[in-house]
Write an enzyme that holds these catalytic residues in place. Structure first.
Site, mmCIF file in Angstrom:
data_model
loop_
_atom_site.group_PDB
_atom_site.id
_atom_site.type_symbol
_atom_site.label_atom_id
_atom_site.label_comp_id
_atom_site.label_asym_id
_atom_site.label_seq_id
_atom_site.Cartn_x
_atom_site.Cartn_y
_atom_site.Cartn_z
ATOM 1 N N HIS A 122 0.441 23.438 -27.681
ATOM 2 C CA HIS A 122 1.359 22.738 -26.770
ATOM 3 C C HIS A 122 2.770 23.322 -26.745
ATOM 4 O O HIS A 122 3.763 22.595 -26.649
ATOM 5 C CB HIS A 122 1.413 21.243 -27.091
ATOM 6 C CG HIS A 122 1.753 20.407 -25.883
ATOM 7 N ND1 HIS A 122 1.969 19.048 -25.942
ATOM 8 C CD2 HIS A 122 1.929 20.748 -24.573
ATOM 9 C CE1 HIS A 122 2.250 18.586 -24.741
ATOM 10 N NE2 HIS A 122 2.236 19.601 -23.891
ATOM 11 N N CYS A 165 5.651 15.313 -28.332
ATOM 12 C CA CYS A 165 5.045 16.396 -29.102
ATOM 13 C C CYS A 165 5.650 17.781 -28.927
ATOM 14 O O CYS A 165 5.992 18.430 -29.901
ATOM 15 C CB CYS A 165 3.540 16.439 -28.840
ATOM 16 S SG CYS A 165 3.074 16.187 -27.133
#
Length: 485
Positions: free
Chosen positions: A152, A94
């Site tokens: 993130h 990710c």
């Protein structure tokens, strides 16, 4: 051949249109388009709603072949828009993909993009606030920018979405949280990672539903804010832990968010369906606000599927450069500009920056993008664009290059050459049969790699270890640290 499965990617544009119109009977765009024509001035810049799932497999939607559970909202979106069959994530994890997405460049050009992924809130790495970003450039062009969901790309005080172009943020800063207590791990060191701007939230509810509700509110605010909207809706679904909407009691029993002892195909399906329903609410909000016709809606995933995902006909999964780890669904709908159909254009996450800037009529990126504007091809103004796409991944020494239908792949010291048009499962290694092609693609990869930041020993990498997943018994990598939860 009209008896082929509609998800095979081999139907003609006309065939798919006929199938889609039949499937969408009674769910046409007519009402929404008429409302939009009344409420939005001709030539108005489009709103952009970018929706990204987390760890969704290529075949996890009905329109890509899923048969174990239904995804009617996203299937309908695909029938009304462009469904791409050759779309990729920039990375099989990710953080790296999100770096490429927000910068429009290969993630390996930035130190944060080397992390596979950022492993914890204590990591010193993040997206530099001074680096030009997609939301920052759209904001400079007059767009309202909002991130709802997963970030993130580094933690405050040094990093964060509000430092990198988003006006508002509602979601989690790290890689994953429990869907009910919203904590970033388990045990005494666990912390809630759910924020409204810089304010920590103590909010009850299933995380997927909470994100959908906030996205609806962001769209409804268009009534009082005349600026066009760029909304990034980054779900954590269907990322672990494996919790469906009815599994609240499970949160108190988890020993690890990685949840290696739990999950099932049935639970996974309920997680995906909760996201599908939420997206339905978001699309309904656009319709009710009269924004549907002139809104570019995009749906994709940040990487390939996890252990319960459907990736057929591909092999591999998240953390791997096999097709199952990097091939992702991609749907684009913009009724005012795009005809419905299926496209085989090669696309990748870093294409969204030049595509969205072009759609918005905004200036080109401050830094040259490694991606391309997909709109001329999707609008039928240009033929399919040939290109080379490159990847690398620290765990197992992986590298990959796709050129046309050919793919060069190396895992550890083993080299492969595949023709994906004939062998999408990557089983027939043509390396010995085509040594000159193998050598040429290897050299192209080496030349590209020399332009990227080097992978150094301290770079974090994640892989699927044999002790945790039985079908990965042969790919342990003791030279890299394991994630601790």
């Amino acid at each position: 051949m009209r008896d082929e499965h509609p998800h095979s990617g081999r139907w003609s544009r006309r065939d798919w249109l006929e199938h889609s119109l039949g499937a969408a009977a009674g769910l046409s765009l007519g009402t929404g388009a008429a409302q939009a024509a009344e409420k939005q001035p001709a030539g108005a810049r489009p709103n952009i709603v970018f929706i990204m799932a987390d760890d969704l497999g290529w075949g996890d939607l009905g329109c890509y072949g899923q048969t174990d559970f239904s995804t009617p909202v996203l299937d309908r979106l695909a029938a009304q828009g462009q469904r791409l069959t050759q779309a990729y994530a920039n990375s099989p994890v990710c953080s790296a993909t999100r770096t490429a997405l927000i910068t429009g460049r290969y993630q390996y050009r930035l130190r944060v993009g080397l992390e596979e992924p950022i492993p914890s809130r204590d990591s010193p790495h993040g997206l530099p606030p001074e680096h030009p970003t997609l939301p920052g450039q759209l904001g400079a062009a007059g767009y309202r920018t909002a991130l709802v969901g997963k970030w993130h790309l580094g933690h405050p005080p040094a990093f964060g979405p509000l430092k990198s172009g988003y006006e508002s943020f509602y979601g989690n800063l790290g890689g994953g949280i429990d869907y009910f207590n919203h904590k970033d791990s388990t045990g005494p060191k666990a912390q809630v990672d759910f924020w409204d701007g810089e304010r920590l939230l103590d909010t009850q509810g299933y995380y997927t539903d909470l994100l959908s509700s906030r996205a609806v509110e962001v769209i409804e605010a268009c009534k009082s804010d005349p600026r066009p909207l760029f909304l990034s809706l980054h779900y954590t679904a269907p990322h672990w832990p494996w919790e469906g909407p009815e599994d609240a009691a499970l949160a108190s029993r988890l020993k690890s968010l990685l949840h290696h002892d739990g999950g099932s195909l049935e639970t996974y399906g309920r997680m995906v369906q909760a996201m599908d329903r939420g997206i339905g609410r978001v699309l309904q909000a656009l319709r009710e606000q009269g924004l549907e016709d002139n809104t570019l809606v995009v749906f994709t995933s940040d990487n390939g599927g996890e252990r319960f995902s459907r990736t057929w006909p591909f092999s591999g999964q998240k953390t791997e450069l096999l097709e199952g780890g990097i091939r992702v669904p991609l749907i684009l709908r913009w009724p005012a500009q795009l005809q419905a159909g299926v496209s085989e254009q090669l696309a990748i996450s870093m294409d969204f920056l030049p595509t969205f800037l072009a759609a918005a009529g905004a200036p080109s990126s401050a830094l040259a993008s490694d991606g391309i504007d997909l709109l001329p091809v999707l609008k039928g103004r240009q033929p399919l664009q040939s290109r080379r796409l490159f990847w690398r991944y620290k765990a197992q020494g992986q590298r990959a290059l796709r050129e046309g239908s050919m793919k060069y792949l190396r895992i550890r010291q083993h080299e492969f050459l595949f023709d994906l048009s004939r062998d999408p499962r990557e089983r027939a290694n043509l390396a010995a049969a085509q040594p000159e092609r193998l050598a040429a693609m290897r050299a192209q990869w080496e030349q590209w790699n020399a332009e990227m930041l080097p992978i150094t020993p301290e770079v974090y990498t994640h892989w699927v270890r044999g002790e945790r997943q039985a079908d990965r018994y042969g790919v342990d990598a003791p030279e890299a640290p394991a994630r601790k939860d």
